[in-house]
Design a protein around this motif. Sequence first.
Motif, PDB file in Angstrom:
ATOM      1  N   ALA A 136      -3.056  -8.817   5.134  1.00 15.85           N
ATOM      2  CA  ALA A 136      -3.971  -9.792   5.735  1.00 15.85           C
ATOM      3  C   ALA A 136      -5.247  -9.116   6.234  1.00 15.85           C
ATOM      4  O   ALA A 136      -6.355  -9.636   6.047  1.00 15.85           O
ATOM      5  N   LEU A 137      -5.103  -7.953   6.857  1.00 17.01           N
ATOM      6  CA  LEU A 137      -6.273  -7.237   7.375  1.00 17.01           C
ATOM      7  C   LEU A 137      -7.140  -6.693   6.246  1.00 17.01           C
ATOM      8  O   LEU A 137      -8.374  -6.713   6.329  1.00 17.01           O
ATOM      9  N   CYS A 138      -6.513  -6.215   5.176  1.00 15.99           N
ATOM     10  CA  CYS A 138      -7.261  -5.587   4.094  1.00 15.99           C
ATOM     11  C   CYS A 138      -8.048  -6.578   3.253  1.00 15.99           C
ATOM     12  O   CYS A 138      -8.843  -6.175   2.393  1.00 15.99           O
ATOM     13  N   LEU A 139      -7.859  -7.875   3.492  1.00 16.29           N
ATOM     14  CA  LEU A 139      -8.696  -8.857   2.811  1.00 16.29           C
ATOM     15  C   LEU A 139     -10.155  -8.720   3.233  1.00 16.29           C
ATOM     16  O   LEU A 139     -11.063  -9.118   2.505  1.00 16.29           O
ATOM     17  N   ALA A 140     -10.374  -8.135   4.407  1.00 18.04           N
ATOM     18  CA  ALA A 140     -11.733  -7.861   4.888  1.00 18.04           C
ATOM     19  C   ALA A 140     -12.092  -6.416   4.557  1.00 18.04           C
ATOM     20  O   ALA A 140     -11.352  -5.494   4.896  1.00 18.04           O
ATOM     21  N   GLU A 141     -13.213  -6.208   3.882  1.00 18.64           N
ATOM     22  CA  GLU A 141     -13.586  -4.853   3.440  1.00 18.64           C
ATOM     23  C   GLU A 141     -13.735  -3.887   4.609  1.00 18.64           C
ATOM     24  O   GLU A 141     -13.381  -2.711   4.499  1.00 18.64           O
ATOM     25  N   THR A 142     -14.243  -4.367   5.732  1.00 16.48           N
ATOM     26  CA  THR A 142     -14.421  -3.465   6.875  1.00 16.48           C
ATOM     27  C   THR A 142     -13.081  -2.892   7.328  1.00 16.48           C
ATOM     28  O   THR A 142     -13.005  -1.720   7.736  1.00 16.48           O
ATOM     29  N   ASN A 143     -12.042  -3.684   7.238  1.00 14.34           N
ATOM     30  CA  ASN A 143     -10.726  -3.196   7.641  1.00 14.34           C
ATOM     31  C   ASN A 143     -10.130  -2.214   6.633  1.00 14.34           C
ATOM     32  O   ASN A 143      -9.265  -1.405   6.981  1.00 14.34           O
ATOM     33  N   ARG A 144     -10.577  -2.271   5.388  1.00 18.31           N
ATOM     34  CA  ARG A 144     -10.088  -1.313   4.391  1.00 18.31           C
ATOM     35  C   ARG A 144     -10.527   0.102   4.758  1.00 18.31           C
ATOM     36  O   ARG A 144      -9.763   1.055   4.602  1.00 18.31           O
ATOM     37  N   HIS A 145     -11.739   0.222   5.229  1.00 17.01           N
ATOM     38  CA  HIS A 145     -12.227   1.544   5.646  1.00 17.01           C
ATOM     39  C   HIS A 145     -11.394   2.070   6.817  1.00 17.01           C
ATOM     40  O   HIS A 145     -11.054   3.260   6.865  1.00 17.01           O
ATOM     41  N   VAL A 146     -11.076   1.186   7.753  1.00 18.08           N
ATOM     42  CA  VAL A 146     -10.255   1.588   8.905  1.00 18.08           C
ATOM     43  C   VAL A 146      -8.859   1.991   8.437  1.00 18.08           C
ATOM     44  O   VAL A 146      -8.285   2.977   8.898  1.00 18.08           O
TER      45      VAL A 146
ATOM     46  N   ALA B 177      -1.932  -4.557  -1.011  1.00 15.60           N
ATOM     47  CA  ALA B 177      -2.811  -3.897  -0.043  1.00 15.60           C
ATOM     48  C   ALA B 177      -3.383  -2.616  -0.627  1.00 15.60           C
ATOM     49  O   ALA B 177      -4.569  -2.302  -0.446  1.00 15.60           O
ATOM     50  N   LEU B 178      -2.558  -1.852  -1.352  1.00 16.09           N
ATOM     51  CA  LEU B 178      -3.020  -0.609  -1.970  1.00 16.09           C
ATOM     52  C   LEU B 178      -4.107  -0.894  -3.007  1.00 16.09           C
ATOM     53  O   LEU B 178      -5.095  -0.161  -3.094  1.00 16.09           O
ATOM     54  N   GLU B 179      -3.924  -1.966  -3.769  1.00 15.50           N
ATOM     55  CA  GLU B 179      -4.955  -2.334  -4.745  1.00 15.50           C
ATOM     56  C   GLU B 179      -6.278  -2.630  -4.037  1.00 15.50           C
ATOM     57  O   GLU B 179      -7.349  -2.214  -4.506  1.00 15.50           O
ATOM     58  N   LEU B 180      -6.225  -3.337  -2.922  1.00 17.13           N
ATOM     59  CA  LEU B 180      -7.444  -3.624  -2.162  1.00 17.13           C
ATOM     60  C   LEU B 180      -8.070  -2.346  -1.612  1.00 17.13           C
ATOM     61  O   LEU B 180      -9.296  -2.194  -1.609  1.00 17.13           O
ATOM     62  N   LEU B 181      -7.242  -1.410  -1.157  1.00 15.38           N
ATOM     63  CA  LEU B 181      -7.761  -0.153  -0.627  1.00 15.38           C
ATOM     64  C   LEU B 181      -8.456   0.663  -1.713  1.00 15.38           C
ATOM     65  O   LEU B 181      -9.354   1.458  -1.426  1.00 15.38           O
TER      66      LEU B 181
ATOM     67  N   VAL C  64      -3.129   4.655   2.764  1.00 11.88           N
ATOM     68  CA  VAL C  64      -2.837   4.952   1.361  1.00 11.88           C
ATOM     69  C   VAL C  64      -1.636   5.880   1.259  1.00 11.88           C
ATOM     70  O   VAL C  64      -0.687   5.634   0.505  1.00 11.88           O
ATOM     71  N   ASN C  65      -1.667   6.940   2.018  1.00  5.79           N
ATOM     72  CA  ASN C  65      -0.579   7.924   2.007  1.00  5.79           C
ATOM     73  C   ASN C  65       0.753   7.278   2.395  1.00  5.79           C
ATOM     74  O   ASN C  65       1.788   7.475   1.734  1.00  5.79           O
ATOM     75  N   GLU C  66       0.742   6.481   3.462  1.00  4.87           N
ATOM     76  CA  GLU C  66       1.970   5.868   3.952  1.00  4.87           C
ATOM     77  C   GLU C  66       2.525   4.837   2.973  1.00  4.87           C
ATOM     78  O   GLU C  66       3.740   4.771   2.755  1.00  4.87           O
ATOM     79  N   VAL C  67       1.650   4.047   2.372  1.00  2.00           N
ATOM     80  CA  VAL C  67       2.108   3.033   1.424  1.00  2.00           C
ATOM     81  C   VAL C  67       2.711   3.680   0.186  1.00  2.00           C
ATOM     82  O   VAL C  67       3.806   3.300  -0.263  1.00  2.00           O
ATOM     83  N   VAL C  68       2.021   4.663  -0.380  1.00  2.00           N
ATOM     84  CA  VAL C  68       2.530   5.323  -1.585  1.00  2.00           C
ATOM     85  C   VAL C  68       3.904   5.924  -1.335  1.00  2.00           C
ATOM     86  O   VAL C  68       4.824   5.792  -2.151  1.00  2.00           O
ATOM     87  N   GLU C  69       4.072   6.563  -0.176  1.00  2.00           N
ATOM     88  CA  GLU C  69       5.337   7.224   0.118  1.00  2.00           C
ATOM     89  C   GLU C  69       6.439   6.237   0.522  1.00  2.00           C
ATOM     90  O   GLU C  69       7.625   6.547   0.387  1.00  2.00           O
ATOM     91  N   ALA C  70       6.045   5.061   1.004  1.00  8.80           N
ATOM     92  CA  ALA C  70       7.040   4.070   1.428  1.00  8.80           C
ATOM     93  C   ALA C  70       7.552   3.221   0.274  1.00  8.80           C
ATOM     94  O   ALA C  70       8.631   2.633   0.365  1.00  8.80           O
TER      95      ALA C  70
ATOM     96  N   GLY D 282     -10.779   5.037  -0.509  1.00 11.44           N
ATOM     97  CA  GLY D 282      -9.415   4.619  -0.815  1.00 11.44           C
ATOM     98  C   GLY D 282      -9.003   5.063  -2.211  1.00 11.44           C
ATOM     99  O   GLY D 282      -7.898   5.562  -2.424  1.00 11.44           O
ATOM    100  N   ALA D 283      -9.911   4.870  -3.176  1.00  8.91           N
ATOM    101  CA  ALA D 283      -9.641   5.302  -4.546  1.00  8.91           C
ATOM    102  C   ALA D 283      -9.413   6.808  -4.607  1.00  8.91           C
ATOM    103  O   ALA D 283      -8.522   7.293  -5.316  1.00  8.91           O
ATOM    104  N   ALA D 284     -10.208   7.559  -3.842  1.00 14.27           N
ATOM    105  CA  ALA D 284     -10.065   9.019  -3.828  1.00 14.27           C
ATOM    106  C   ALA D 284      -8.707   9.434  -3.263  1.00 14.27           C
ATOM    107  O   ALA D 284      -8.066  10.365  -3.772  1.00 14.27           O
ATOM    108  N   GLU D 285      -8.253   8.732  -2.222  1.00 16.88           N
ATOM    109  CA  GLU D 285      -6.953   9.048  -1.626  1.00 16.88           C
ATOM    110  C   GLU D 285      -5.828   8.829  -2.632  1.00 16.88           C
ATOM    111  O   GLU D 285      -4.883   9.621  -2.718  1.00 16.88           O
ATOM    112  N   VAL D 286      -5.900   7.744  -3.378  1.00 17.04           N
ATOM    113  CA  VAL D 286      -4.867   7.457  -4.368  1.00 17.04           C
ATOM    114  C   VAL D 286      -4.872   8.513  -5.469  1.00 17.04           C
ATOM    115  O   VAL D 286      -3.830   9.008  -5.893  1.00 17.04           O
ATOM    116  N   ARG D 287      -6.052   8.856  -5.954  1.00 20.76           N
ATOM    117  CA  ARG D 287      -6.158   9.855  -7.019  1.00 20.76           C
ATOM    118  C   ARG D 287      -5.617  11.210  -6.588  1.00 20.76           C
ATOM    119  O   ARG D 287      -5.028  11.945  -7.383  1.00 20.76           O
ATOM    120  N   ASP D 288      -5.815  11.554  -5.320  1.00 22.77           N
ATOM    121  CA  ASP D 288      -5.422  12.869  -4.826  1.00 22.77           C
ATOM    122  C   ASP D 288      -3.955  12.963  -4.438  1.00 22.77           C
ATOM    123  O   ASP D 288      -3.432  14.058  -4.225  1.00 22.77           O
TER     124      ASP D 288
END
Length: 217
Positions: free
Chosen positions: A74-84, A112-116, A91-97, A122-128
């Motif tokens: 719900a929060l990640c629907l807003a772009e400003t919250n994606r940065h937060v 949520a990960l797709e939105l991030l 990203v790290n927590e979702v991938v590992e969970a 966010g894209a850089a975190e997923v790639r890394d």
Amino acid sequence: MPLSELFHVAELQLSNTESYNSKISAIHLLERSLVPNPSNGSENPTCPLPVMKGLVSLIKDIAGAKPATKVLLALCLAETNRHVAVEARAVNEVVEALAELEGAAAERALAALELLCTIPEGAAEVRDHALGVPMMVQMMGKMNGRGKECAISVLSVIFGGGPGSREGVEPPDEVARAVVLALQGDCSARGRRKGAQLLKNLENGRLDLTEDGHHSN
């Protein structure tokens, strides 16, 4: 309760490190307000970093995962919250969970990960992340519908051919075969389009995606 006050109350509860129940109560408080009325970022204040960190810390929690994934999406629907969220290591927590999440919780986490992935950091975190590719491949085989679509979309970010994409993280043939197998099952039209584009990006000339998701030589 105005969202700014809601965040303040949640922050106080989440900061109580000695009370697990207080943290769970804070997430349920956010869930009751945000999930029926998701933030679009136009009028609502940005989620404070301490609240986001507390929320993210519960994604791996047995009792907290279900409401936490609801609130995060719900929060990640807003772009400003994606940065937060990225700053809070979402990203790290979702991938590992994801390996432990089931059903709707896993689908929400992937959404949520797709939105991030729509923001550069966010894209850089997923790639890394070392588990980014294998976990998305696993989710493509495990999930149906929206969840599968989101996993394909995240792989498209990793292997998109843009700046920072990591074609060499996994053998492209293995990823391509997993995508084709995923598209042979239950997958949305959007997922099929993204899967077809991903296969092109992988430059696997042996695979020819057809309209129904099957492949031919």
